[in-house]
Design a protein around this motif. Structure first.
Motif, PDB file in Angstrom:
ATOM      1  N   ALA A 132      76.718  -8.120 -11.243  1.00  0.00           N
ATOM      2  CA  ALA A 132      77.693  -8.534 -10.233  1.00  0.00           C
ATOM      3  C   ALA A 132      78.751  -7.458  -9.977  1.00  0.00           C
ATOM      4  CB  ALA A 132      78.366  -9.835 -10.672  1.00  0.00           C
TER       5      ALA A 132
ATOM      6  N   GLY B 256      80.059  -4.030  -9.411  1.00  0.00           N
ATOM      7  CA  GLY B 256      79.468  -2.747  -9.012  1.00  0.00           C
ATOM      8  C   GLY B 256      80.212  -2.193  -7.815  1.00  0.00           C
TER       9      GLY B 256
ATOM     10  N   GLY C 272      80.136  -3.161  -4.944  1.00  0.00           N
ATOM     11  CA  GLY C 272      80.653  -4.257  -4.130  1.00  0.00           C
ATOM     12  C   GLY C 272      82.123  -4.507  -4.405  1.00  0.00           C
TER      13      GLY C 272
ATOM     14  N   TYR D 277      72.455   1.523  -1.475  1.00  0.00           N
ATOM     15  CA  TYR D 277      73.306   1.442  -2.661  1.00  0.00           C
ATOM     16  C   TYR D 277      73.284   2.756  -3.447  1.00  0.00           C
ATOM     17  CZ  TYR D 277      75.713  -1.496  -6.107  1.00  0.00           C
ATOM     18  OH  TYR D 277      76.636  -2.065  -6.926  1.00  0.00           O
TER      19      TYR D 277
ATOM     20  N   LEU E 185      78.436 -11.335  -5.942  1.00  0.00           N
ATOM     21  CA  LEU E 185      77.960 -12.128  -7.085  1.00  0.00           C
ATOM     22  C   LEU E 185      76.461 -11.899  -7.352  1.00  0.00           C
ATOM     23  CD1 LEU E 185      79.780 -15.536  -6.436  1.00  0.00           C
ATOM     24  CD2 LEU E 185      80.325 -13.852  -8.188  1.00  0.00           C
ATOM     25  N   SER E 186      75.854 -11.020  -6.598  1.00  0.00           N
ATOM     26  CA  SER E 186      74.402 -10.740  -6.724  1.00  0.00           C
ATOM     27  C   SER E 186      73.565 -11.992  -6.542  1.00  0.00           C
ATOM     28  CB  SER E 186      74.072 -10.161  -8.099  1.00  0.00           C
ATOM     29  OG  SER E 186      74.787  -9.010  -8.362  1.00  0.00           O
TER      30      SER E 186
ATOM     31  N   SER F 260      69.376  -4.118 -11.285  1.00  0.00           N
ATOM     32  CA  SER F 260      69.137  -5.546 -11.046  1.00  0.00           C
ATOM     33  C   SER F 260      68.616  -5.795  -9.632  1.00  0.00           C
ATOM     34  CB  SER F 260      70.410  -6.352 -11.299  1.00  0.00           C
ATOM     35  OG  SER F 260      71.309  -6.225 -10.227  1.00  0.00           O
TER      36      SER F 260
END
Ligand code: PFF
Length: 488
Positions: free
Chosen positions: A33, A35, A37, A119, A242-243, A337
């Motif tokens: 979660a 990262g 972001g 990413y 929050l992935s 992930s």
């Protein structure tokens, strides 16, 4: 950390193992979660969308949509025990629902690969900055020099390509080797270190003249600045950060032992994730206001502001180098992930080995990533989906459409398709909380997501008609689900 349930197991080995599993799950989930972001994306989209009101909507989305969907996704993973496609197939079959539910898994695999492609490019900027900082490039850097430094990097496709390649290779290598153990140990140190360094930066931010204005900008809500497009971006970001919505948490959930509480683990993930984002935001906007920079300067915001801080504060060389190392590390634990669900699908579905699967997929996302590299220079004026560059289009399509859609259908599955007793057994929520949770999942989550989508498609009066139509369709769908899954 959540308390260890002692239950009636007396053997100390069992106890230690149980504790360690829950800790490891939370670490891995937080690693996914937290990262880019939080550190890179949240501040710049907050800046682009006017601050306070946007932050408030984002926090609302995390609490009312993100958290319940995170819990649902982990539940699906724990119940289905496999990659996202397999999990949805198994669960749909078990609950007597349509096989089409596996499309939810396919949507996730696709979204994961598309996100990974850009990413790794942005994570590459982090690697470049790590080396710059280590060489003392940021010492006494002025605001203008910092902005020029980023402009020079972005204008150089070969350099961006090189760092994008480095990050992709690292990601593929970690996933191919399946080196979980080392990562888990590293995560143990990394998360507290990241929080600590953000606190150091907060200390610095408080000494700048921009701190008060930054807090004001982030937390004073002025709803006149908010558009439906901003609400969509805030919602999409709640999923991204929050992935959730693509199956990562499903895969991680499949390793999560039954006796542990999904609710408390999810809460931990959401709280740590939100804290990191808010800290990063306050720090970055303090620098922005102290130096008279623009809040809405876009994806370069993190990289054009923090070097100023590291150039000015004492120990800046040390903190700067450590900070960018942590950015890269946080990005890597998220990148793996993003790749993991597809690798485990290729492995389970076609028997392709981990190394081959990771290399093949890594090459595909690397290739697509070249498009993102060029979006910042040679293809700056090549537009897709309206006026968006390729990078912006990929980001918009995945974050704002594919993840919320995926998450919504996960919620629908858990709320409507799961038999009550299966859900209750798998989630083990306290009774009172369970009723509110289910009500939210059944009605608020899908209606809110559809509403936000619809509001972006149409404006004015038409939104009501679209909503009524969508609600009617949703009602019909729910009715048919109830008929097929609960005969008698
Ligand atoms: N949550 C990660 C971040 O905030 O950087 C990005 C991400 C990872 C999104 C994994 C989705 C995912 F499945």
């Amino acid at each position: 950390m959540p308390s260890l349930k002692l239950s009636n197991k007396v053997s100390s080995t069992v106890l230690r193992e149980t504790w360690s599993t829950k800790r490891i799950f939370i670490l891995a989930a937080v690693g996914s979660a937290v990262g880019l972001g939080n550190l890179w994306k949240f501040p710049y989209i907050t800046g682009e969308n006017g601050g306070g009101a946007f932050v408030l909507v984002y926090l609302g989305c995390v609490l009312l949509l993100g958290l319940p969907i995170l819990m649902s996704e982990i539940t699906l993973g724990r119940a289905g025990q496999g990659n996202p496609v397999h999990t949805m197939q198994v669960l749909a079959k078990r609950q007597g629902a349509s096989r089409l539910w596996s499309l939810l898994g396919v949507n996730g695999l696709l979204a994961g690969a598309l996100i990974l492609s850009f990413y790794t490019v942005i994570a590459g900027w982090g690697v470049a900055y790590f080396f710059d900082s280590a060489q003392g490039v940021f010492q006494t850097m002025s605001a203008q020099q910092a902005s020029e430094h980023l402009t020079v990097l972005l204008a150089n496709p070969l350099q961006l390509l090189w760092w994008h390649t480095v990050v992709t290779v690292l990601t593929v290598w970690i996933v191919a080797r399946g080196v979980r153990k080392g990562l888990e140990v590293a995560l143990n140190f990394m998360m507290p270190a990241l929080l600590l360094i953000l606190l150091v930066l907060l200390g610095y931010a408080m000494t700048t003249t921009g701190f008060e204005q930054s807090v004001q900008f982030m937390f004073a809500a002025d709803f006149s600045k908010l558009s439906w497009q901003a609400v969509l971006v805030a919602m999409g970001h709640a999923f991204f950060t929050l992935s959730i919505g693509l199956g990562t948490m499903m895969v991680y959930g499949s390793y999560f032992e039954r006796q542990h509480s999904i609710a408390s683990a999810s809460l931990w993930v959401a709280v740590v994730d939100t804290l990191v984002a808010l800290l990063a935001g306050v720090v970055i906007f303090s620098i922005v206001f102290a130096n008279g920079l623009a809040t809405g300067s876009g994806p370069g915001l993190l990289f054009s502001t923090l070097p100023i801080a590291f150039g000015q504060m004492s120990g800046g060389w040390f903190f700067g180098t450590l900070f960018f190392a942590l950015v890269v590390f946080a990005a890597l634990t998220s990148a793996i992930s993003l790749l993991e669900p597809s690798v485990s699908w290729l492995n389970q579905r076609f028997g392709i080995g981990r190394i081959k699967a990771a290399c093949g997929l890594g090459f595909a996302t690397w290739l697509l990533g070249v498009g993102t590299v060029l979006s910042f220079n040679m293809w700056q004026n090549v537009h897709f989906m309206g006026t968006r560059t390729l990078f912006e289009s990929l980001d918009f399509m995945t974050t704002n459409i594919m993840l919320p859609l995926g998450g919504m259908f996960m919620a629908v599955f858990v709320a409507w398709v799961f038999k009550d007793q299966d859900r209750a057994q798998e989630m083990a929520l306290p009774k009172r909380f369970s009723a509110v949770f289910l009500l939210n999942l059944k009605w608020f989550v899908p209606v809110a997501i559809l509403w936000i989508f619809a509001s972006n498609l149409v404006t004015g009066q038409a939104v009501w008609w679209v909503m009524i139509g969508a609600l009617a369709l949703y009602g019909l769908y729910v009715k048919s689900v109830l008929q097929t899954t609960r005969p008698g």
